[in-house]
Write a protein that holds these residues in place. Sequence first.
Motif, PDB file in Angstrom:
ATOM      1  N   LEU A 154       1.417   3.655  -8.732  1.00  0.00           N
ATOM      2  CA  LEU A 154       1.300   2.523  -9.652  1.00  0.00           C
ATOM      3  C   LEU A 154       0.320   1.521  -9.058  1.00  0.00           C
ATOM      4  CD1 LEU A 154       5.089   1.944 -10.433  1.00  0.00           C
ATOM      5  CD2 LEU A 154       3.402   3.062 -11.904  1.00  0.00           C
ATOM      6  N   SER A 155      -0.221   0.677  -9.915  1.00  0.00           N
ATOM      7  CA  SER A 155      -1.132  -0.352  -9.422  1.00  0.00           C
ATOM      8  C   SER A 155      -0.335  -1.411  -8.658  1.00  0.00           C
ATOM      9  CB  SER A 155      -1.868  -1.020 -10.591  1.00  0.00           C
ATOM     10  OG  SER A 155      -0.967  -1.794 -11.350  1.00  0.00           O
ATOM     11  N   LYS A 156      -1.026  -2.144  -7.815  1.00  0.00           N
ATOM     12  CA  LYS A 156      -0.364  -3.210  -7.064  1.00  0.00           C
ATOM     13  C   LYS A 156       0.201  -4.259  -8.009  1.00  0.00           C
ATOM     14  CE  LYS A 156      -3.082  -2.667  -2.859  1.00  0.00           C
ATOM     15  NZ  LYS A 156      -4.021  -3.297  -1.934  1.00  0.00           N
ATOM     16  N   ALA A 157      -0.534  -4.559  -9.074  1.00  0.00           N
ATOM     17  CA  ALA A 157      -0.055  -5.548 -10.048  1.00  0.00           C
ATOM     18  C   ALA A 157       1.258  -5.087 -10.683  1.00  0.00           C
ATOM     19  CB  ALA A 157      -1.112  -5.782 -11.119  1.00  0.00           C
ATOM     20  N   ARG A 158       1.336  -3.809 -11.024  1.00  0.00           N
ATOM     21  CA  ARG A 158       2.567  -3.279 -11.635  1.00  0.00           C
ATOM     22  C   ARG A 158       3.718  -3.328 -10.630  1.00  0.00           C
ATOM     23  NH1 ARG A 158       6.016  -3.316 -15.262  1.00  0.00           N
ATOM     24  NH2 ARG A 158       7.125  -1.400 -15.674  1.00  0.00           N
ATOM     25  N   ILE A 159       3.447  -3.028  -9.388  1.00  0.00           N
ATOM     26  CA  ILE A 159       4.495  -3.077  -8.360  1.00  0.00           C
ATOM     27  C   ILE A 159       4.996  -4.506  -8.194  1.00  0.00           C
ATOM     28  CG2 ILE A 159       4.990  -2.740  -5.904  1.00  0.00           C
ATOM     29  CD1 ILE A 159       3.024  -0.330  -6.051  1.00  0.00           C
ATOM     30  N   GLU A 214       0.830  -1.207   0.000  1.00  0.00           N
ATOM     31  CA  GLU A 214       0.000   0.000   0.000  1.00  0.00           C
ATOM     32  C   GLU A 214       0.863   1.255   0.000  1.00  0.00           C
ATOM     33  OE1 GLU A 214      -0.481  -2.524   2.193  1.00  0.00           O
ATOM     34  OE2 GLU A 214      -2.269  -3.380   1.273  1.00  0.00           O
ATOM     35  N   LEU A 215       1.950   1.246   0.781  1.00  0.00           N
ATOM     36  CA  LEU A 215       2.864   2.386   0.804  1.00  0.00           C
ATOM     37  C   LEU A 215       3.505   2.579  -0.565  1.00  0.00           C
ATOM     38  CD1 LEU A 215       4.407   4.603   2.417  1.00  0.00           C
ATOM     39  CD2 LEU A 215       6.158   2.876   2.824  1.00  0.00           C
ATOM     40  N   ALA A 216       3.926   1.480  -1.185  1.00  0.00           N
ATOM     41  CA  ALA A 216       4.544   1.567  -2.507  1.00  0.00           C
ATOM     42  C   ALA A 216       3.553   2.110  -3.530  1.00  0.00           C
ATOM     43  CB  ALA A 216       5.061   0.200  -2.936  1.00  0.00           C
ATOM     44  N   ALA A 217       2.311   1.665  -3.461  1.00  0.00           N
ATOM     45  CA  ALA A 217       1.293   2.147  -4.390  1.00  0.00           C
ATOM     46  C   ALA A 217       1.009   3.629  -4.167  1.00  0.00           C
ATOM     47  CB  ALA A 217       0.016   1.323  -4.239  1.00  0.00           C
ATOM     48  N   GLN A 218       0.990   4.048  -2.911  1.00  0.00           N
ATOM     49  CA  GLN A 218       0.720   5.445  -2.587  1.00  0.00           C
ATOM     50  C   GLN A 218       1.839   6.349  -3.111  1.00  0.00           C
ATOM     51  OE1 GLN A 218       0.939   6.256   1.585  1.00  0.00           O
ATOM     52  NE2 GLN A 218       0.184   8.335   1.384  1.00  0.00           N
ATOM     53  N   TYR A 278       8.407  -5.439   1.892  1.00  0.00           N
ATOM     54  CA  TYR A 278       8.536  -4.202   2.643  1.00  0.00           C
ATOM     55  C   TYR A 278       9.183  -3.149   1.752  1.00  0.00           C
ATOM     56  CZ  TYR A 278       7.570  -7.144   6.650  1.00  0.00           C
ATOM     57  OH  TYR A 278       6.982  -8.020   7.516  1.00  0.00           O
ATOM     58  N   PHE A 279       8.687  -1.930   1.886  1.00  0.00           N
ATOM     59  CA  PHE A 279       9.201  -0.819   1.107  1.00  0.00           C
ATOM     60  C   PHE A 279       9.550   0.323   2.056  1.00  0.00           C
ATOM     61  CE2 PHE A 279       6.355  -3.257  -1.532  1.00  0.00           C
ATOM     62  CZ  PHE A 279       7.027  -3.360  -2.732  1.00  0.00           C
ATOM     63  N   ASN A 280      10.634   1.036   1.735  1.00  0.00           N
ATOM     64  CA  ASN A 280      11.074   2.183   2.519  1.00  0.00           C
ATOM     65  C   ASN A 280      10.688   3.446   1.745  1.00  0.00           C
ATOM     66  OD1 ASN A 280      13.100   4.408   3.037  1.00  0.00           O
ATOM     67  ND2 ASN A 280      13.603   3.005   4.699  1.00  0.00           N
ATOM     68  N   ARG A 281      10.006   4.361   2.420  1.00  0.00           N
ATOM     69  CA  ARG A 281       9.519   5.590   1.785  1.00  0.00           C
ATOM     70  C   ARG A 281      10.654   6.360   1.117  1.00  0.00           C
ATOM     71  NH1 ARG A 281       5.178   9.027   2.123  1.00  0.00           N
ATOM     72  NH2 ARG A 281       4.178   7.797   3.718  1.00  0.00           N
ATOM     73  N   THR A 282      11.777   6.534   1.802  1.00  0.00           N
ATOM     74  CA  THR A 282      12.900   7.297   1.252  1.00  0.00           C
ATOM     75  C   THR A 282      13.435   6.644  -0.017  1.00  0.00           C
ATOM     76  OG1 THR A 282      13.477   7.968   3.500  1.00  0.00           O
ATOM     77  CG2 THR A 282      15.152   8.279   1.807  1.00  0.00           C
TER      78      THR A 282
END
Length: 96
Positions: A49-54, A41-45, A73-77
């Motif tokens: 991009l769509s979740k499928a693309r991620i 969800e963080l990566a999509a935000q 897991y994704f890091n915002r920075t």
Amino acid sequence: MNNPFEPINARLNNLEALTLEVLQLLRSPNQSASDQIGGIELAAQITRLSKARIYTLVSERAIPHKKRGNRLYFNRTELIAWVEQGNRQERGGLES
């Protein structure tokens, strides 16, 4: 007779309390938003991009991520830096 402005006053007091709470959270040194770690969800935000693309980018190892078990897991920075790397250079020498 009830004061017709009482509900407005109560809402304003609530908004003031919420604003003070948000300001306190923003000023707290515990964990800044730039160091936030989250899931898909963080990566999509951040990337919009769509979740499928991620998921596709993860499988291609084209987007910064960490994996622990079956969790991503994704890091915002890191995501913001990744998005900024995608900026295109302006064409040189072309004038309108």
